[in-house]
Design an enzyme around this catalytic site. Sequence first.
Site, short mmCIF file in Angstrom:
data_model
loop_
_atom_site.label_atom_id
_atom_site.label_comp_id
_atom_site.label_asym_id
_atom_site.label_seq_id
_atom_site.Cartn_x
_atom_site.Cartn_y
_atom_site.Cartn_z
N ARG A 51 0.84 -1.20 0.00
CA ARG A 51 0.00 0.00 0.00
C ARG A 51 0.88 1.25 0.00
NH1 ARG A 51 -4.40 -1.62 4.73
NH2 ARG A 51 -5.34 -3.40 3.64
N ASP A 53 1.24 5.47 0.06
CA ASP A 53 0.54 6.63 0.59
C ASP A 53 0.22 7.62 -0.50
OD1 ASP A 53 0.62 5.75 3.26
OD2 ASP A 53 2.59 6.63 3.59
N TYR A 112 12.42 -0.04 -3.47
CA TYR A 112 11.98 1.36 -3.51
C TYR A 112 13.15 2.26 -3.86
CZ TYR A 112 7.57 0.21 -1.10
OH TYR A 112 6.35 -0.29 -0.76
N ARG A 199 10.62 6.61 4.25
CA ARG A 199 10.59 8.07 4.35
C ARG A 199 11.21 8.55 5.65
NH1 ARG A 199 4.47 9.39 3.34
NH2 ARG A 199 5.20 11.48 3.93
#
Length: 258
Positions: A51, A53, A112, A199
């Site tokens: 998922r 954001d 990522y 992050r």
Amino acid sequence: MTAYALLVEYDGAGLVGWQRQPNGMSVQEAIETAATTLNGGATPLATAAGRTDAGVHAEGQVVHLDLAADLPPARLRAALDFHLRPHRIAIRAACLAPEGWSPRFSAVRRHYRFRILNRPAKPALEEGRVWHVPLPLDAAAMHEAAQALLGKHDFSAFRAASCQAEHAIRTLDRLDVARWGEEVVIHASARSFLHHQIRNLAGTLHMVGLGRRPVSWPRELLEGRDRRRAGQTAPPEGLVFLGVDYDPPLPWVTSDRA
């Protein structure tokens, strides 16, 4: 029902993230709506490998979809891609899903990338795709600090307060930082990540890059397990979900000629 896997690319700007939300359009809702016409008018359920954001992008999100129609993967890809045209969402490839396969639980590793535009001038062409940091960053120091975070650890210091994972134990396989011209780019790989983990890591390494914290600081935070002491949560626009590894790899089809 026929089970399909989809390889999906999307621009997260203007979307509320992967999961359906009452306050705006999500990637999940857009794909499910596009697939309704191929499912006898019934809305199917789309599940994803991870998922993302609001504001986070994807080059290789992987999605599972069950449909009543029995379509060749290339035709399904083209049909969904057509119906998604109002959105910045593309179906790059499709294939028949293996029996018992799950985009989430069958994943071996997720990848990522986080991009930082490191120059005085603000982004023009890359606005919404990078975190703009105007002060100089020491990418080598950031990379050195990142290597002390590799391996299996309790990453409580880098998880969001809203994280719903049962525990914070994760195995970080890769956390590389390198300068590419005006950009400082972070690559991260692991079987799974905590909510906001990348992050939060980026925001912490950013402080090392600015010289405001020593190279040893991220490791000290890791061992302290206190999120309140770590760096800021970097903005979502710099983050891209690159892809997912499966064993065996999925037999992606892009067109009838693939």
